[in-house]
Design an enzyme around this catalytic site. Sequence first.
Site, PDB file in Angstrom:
ATOM      1  NE  ARG A  57       4.642  39.233-104.292  1.00  0.00           N
ATOM      2  CZ  ARG A  57       3.586  39.775-104.007  1.00  0.00           C
ATOM      3  NH1 ARG A  57       2.790  38.952-103.655  1.00  0.00           N
ATOM      4  NH2 ARG A  57       3.226  40.954-104.069  1.00  0.00           N
TER       5      ARG A  57
ATOM      6  CD1 TRP B  38       6.558  40.278-114.088  1.00  0.00           C
ATOM      7  CD2 TRP B  38       5.744  42.228-113.944  1.00  0.00           C
ATOM      8  NE1 TRP B  38       5.502  40.329-114.940  1.00  0.00           N
ATOM      9  CE2 TRP B  38       5.195  41.605-114.790  1.00  0.00           C
ATOM     10  CE3 TRP B  38       5.381  43.700-113.637  1.00  0.00           C
ATOM     11  CZ2 TRP B  38       4.185  42.499-115.642  1.00  0.00           C
ATOM     12  CZ3 TRP B  38       4.444  44.137-114.613  1.00  0.00           C
ATOM     13  CH2 TRP B  38       3.969  43.629-115.417  1.00  0.00           C
TER      14      TRP B  38
ATOM     15  CG  ASN C  72       5.514  44.475-104.641  1.00  0.00           C
ATOM     16  OD1 ASN C  72       4.610  44.285-104.002  1.00  0.00           O
ATOM     17  ND2 ASN C  72       5.269  44.929-105.969  1.00  0.00           N
ATOM     18  N   GLY C  73       5.993  47.815-106.424  1.00  0.00           N
ATOM     19  CA  GLY C  73       4.860  48.782-106.670  1.00  0.00           C
ATOM     20  C   GLY C  73       5.372  49.671-107.663  1.00  0.00           C
TER      21      GLY C  73
ATOM     22  CD  GLU D  15      -8.954  30.015-116.402  1.00  0.00           C
ATOM     23  OE1 GLU D  15      -9.241  31.135-116.661  1.00  0.00           O
ATOM     24  OE2 GLU D  15      -8.161  29.567-115.491  1.00  0.00           O
TER      25      GLU D  15
ATOM     26  CE  LYS E 225      -4.878  28.946-116.512  1.00  0.00           C
ATOM     27  NZ  LYS E 225      -5.680  29.890-115.650  1.00  0.00           N
TER      28      LYS E 225
ATOM     29  CD  GLU F 144      -2.475  32.418-117.379  1.00  0.00           C
ATOM     30  OE1 GLU F 144      -2.655  33.304-116.635  1.00  0.00           O
ATOM     31  OE2 GLU F 144      -3.222  31.263-117.107  1.00  0.00           O
TER      32      GLU F 144
ATOM     33  CE  LYS G  15      -0.972  31.892-108.459  1.00  0.00           C
ATOM     34  NZ  LYS G  15      -1.562  31.654-109.275  1.00  0.00           N
TER      35      LYS G  15
HETATM   36  C1  G6P Z   1      -2.659  37.649-112.816  1.00  0.00           C
HETATM   37  C2  G6P Z   1      -2.274  36.131-112.696  1.00  0.00           C
HETATM   38  C3  G6P Z   1      -3.775  35.234-112.992  1.00  0.00           C
HETATM   39  C4  G6P Z   1      -4.739  36.006-112.283  1.00  0.00           C
HETATM   40  C5  G6P Z   1      -4.958  37.539-112.261  1.00  0.00           C
HETATM   41  C6  G6P Z   1      -5.929  38.154-111.287  1.00  0.00           C
HETATM   42  O1  G6P Z   1      -2.763  37.987-114.159  1.00  0.00           O
HETATM   43  O2  G6P Z   1      -1.214  35.771-113.393  1.00  0.00           O
HETATM   44  O3  G6P Z   1      -3.359  34.003-112.887  1.00  0.00           O
HETATM   45  O4  G6P Z   1      -6.042  35.371-112.734  1.00  0.00           O
HETATM   46  O5  G6P Z   1      -3.497  38.080-112.248  1.00  0.00           O
HETATM   47  O6  G6P Z   1      -5.225  37.868-110.014  1.00  0.00           O
HETATM   48  P1  G6P Z   1      -6.135  37.729-108.652  1.00  0.00           P
HETATM   49  O7  G6P Z   1      -5.000  37.466-107.600  1.00  0.00           O
HETATM   50  O8  G6P Z   1      -6.819  38.870-108.675  1.00  0.00           O
HETATM   51  O9  G6P Z   1      -7.140  36.655-108.617  1.00  0.00           O
END
Ligand code: G6P
Length: 616
Positions: free
Chosen positions: A27, A75, A101-102, A489, A493, A496, A611
């Site tokens: 996270r 983060w 968190n927030g 996609e 990948k 990222e 994530k």
């Molecule tokens: C972040 C993650 C991605 C994910 C996106 C949407 O950027 O790193 O892997 O696709 O959020 O997240 P969700 O949980 O809403 O699918």
Amino acid sequence: MCGIIGYIGNQEAYPILIKGLHRLEYRGYDSAGVALINPNGQLNIYKNKGKVSQLEESIEGKDVSGNIGIAHTRWATHGEPNNVNAHPHYSNSGTLALIHNGIIENYALLKSGLIEKGCTFHSDTDTEVLVQLIDYIKTSGNHSLFDAVQLALNQVIGAYAIAILDRDDPDRIIIARKSSPLVIGIREEEDEYFFASDASPIVEYTNSVIYLQDNEIAIISRKEPLKVIDLKNVEKTPEVSRLEMSISQLERGDYPHFMLKEIFEQPKTIADCMKGRINTEGTNVVLSGIIDNKARFLSARRIIIVACGTSWHSALIGEHLIENLCRIPVEVEYASEFRYRDPIIYPDDIVIAISQSGETADTLAAIELSKQKGAFIYGICNVVGSSIARATDSGSYIHVGPEIGVASTKAFTGQVTVLAMLAMTLAKEKGTIKPNELTTMIKAFKKIPEQMELLLSANSQIQETAKIFTYARNFIYLGRGYSYPSALEGALKLKEISYIHAEGYPAAEMKHGPIALIDSEMPVIVIATNTKLYEKVLNNIQEVKARSGRVIAVVTEGDEDVRKLADYYIAIPKTMECFGPLLAAIPLQLLAYHIAVYKGKDVDQPRHLAKSVTVE
Ligand code: G6P
């Protein structure tokens, strides 16, 4: 987007908190910290820039005793990642420690008000305002900690999951949430409580959990039963749920990275996702969320799909599937754009929200907006009990198990699998598909897990190809129709996890700009499987070759034409065009994975990413 965890009970808290932080590290991982009250009533706070393992090293030899504590992995939003900005933050009185968190949106206003009253601040974070505000209210008004938290949160605008430890009350932790998740694990027989941003750090201790709701504050005490009270002071009766998660799902096993494990899990996760929805004879598909809301779906004027990141890519595939099979117009929107552009939403629209985590702040906000306008909301989530799963009117889980690697893999194919089942179920109910066509489709669909298995056996071939392209600084990914979202996609990948710039384009759009980038240095990945646009994609490959581009083609097995043209190729088994993205995903995931590994990157925890994006 920050992970929080806490423990109160009879065990030493520190090992539980550290283990939990490792589970939550996906996270956020730019700094971490822990606060403990030791048996002498001393509040010890340790925090450090970097990952959880660096925190552990920095704490070695220090006093980590105590059976009450809170911990955080960050983060950064406000304030760079450093030791001071790391959580827990402590109050000026030295008695309170707080993790968050927030985002506190009105922190600047609150902060200047507190500075005027003589408060000093130590960090650049929005979070610190919370601990100083609570402390100020508590000490200046002689309030209990609970009252001070409640009064403070009534002044706060923003999103939060918080936990507060009070040195003067070593038997109690107060936690609260609004728009950021918090799960409480209860082990009554041992008088123990755990809480965390998600259930992954809790599952090895207990299966009994309570999902705290928005605007609720919980008092977790070793002396009294758990108490949940909302911001308006109404006492709530929390609902205890059972976790269905196993520890092995949270561990890497023999795989070097979670991402690789999750790529290899896909034949099983897709089969799990189909379970109970495709009958064993393979003749029928029933997605219960659609059947339960049949009238609503049959009368839908339009479907709008909102999502972010990888989930947005699966939404694009869903658009093709639903429009082709059900003949209902579909629009796909980035949740972050949708929520701010005053969209036209009719009460007979259906809004589908797709989210792996079920916690993405923008997707949640798009749901709230659509609800206000009267639309029916359908969720496609992975995390059971998540905020989005609870905010929607109905929905389907993808059932792929916890996804830990930050780059989404098995959740993507799980989402596409659910969207395919949604489209097939709805098409059957609407009568837009003939029974024999549906049977043919289901037959092809059922074969996907075994075809994925076959594809995975080509891992070493893909690894060799990856090695050749480790040098590249840019990549172009091309596809058409169903393969265009696959191109997007695939490119996502790669960027990222390898930090290589990559762009996904509809193949025919290439000549409107990106073609200018092509030279002998530019690898172009073309998804050129057997589709109705196959011939046209072939022409697009010719255009790349004519400009000396290096083509890596994803082809259908048995294809000779593209194979002859391409410099490298990866063959995928034959399937129906609409299921192609499920198979094409695997080589693209593996290619990105191996390039990142060759480049020595941190595959599971790429820089700057998180994530679960619980802030907008
Ligand atoms: C972040 C993650 C991605 C994910 C996106 C949407 O950027 O790193 O892997 O696709 O959020 O997240 P969700 O949980 O809403 O699918």
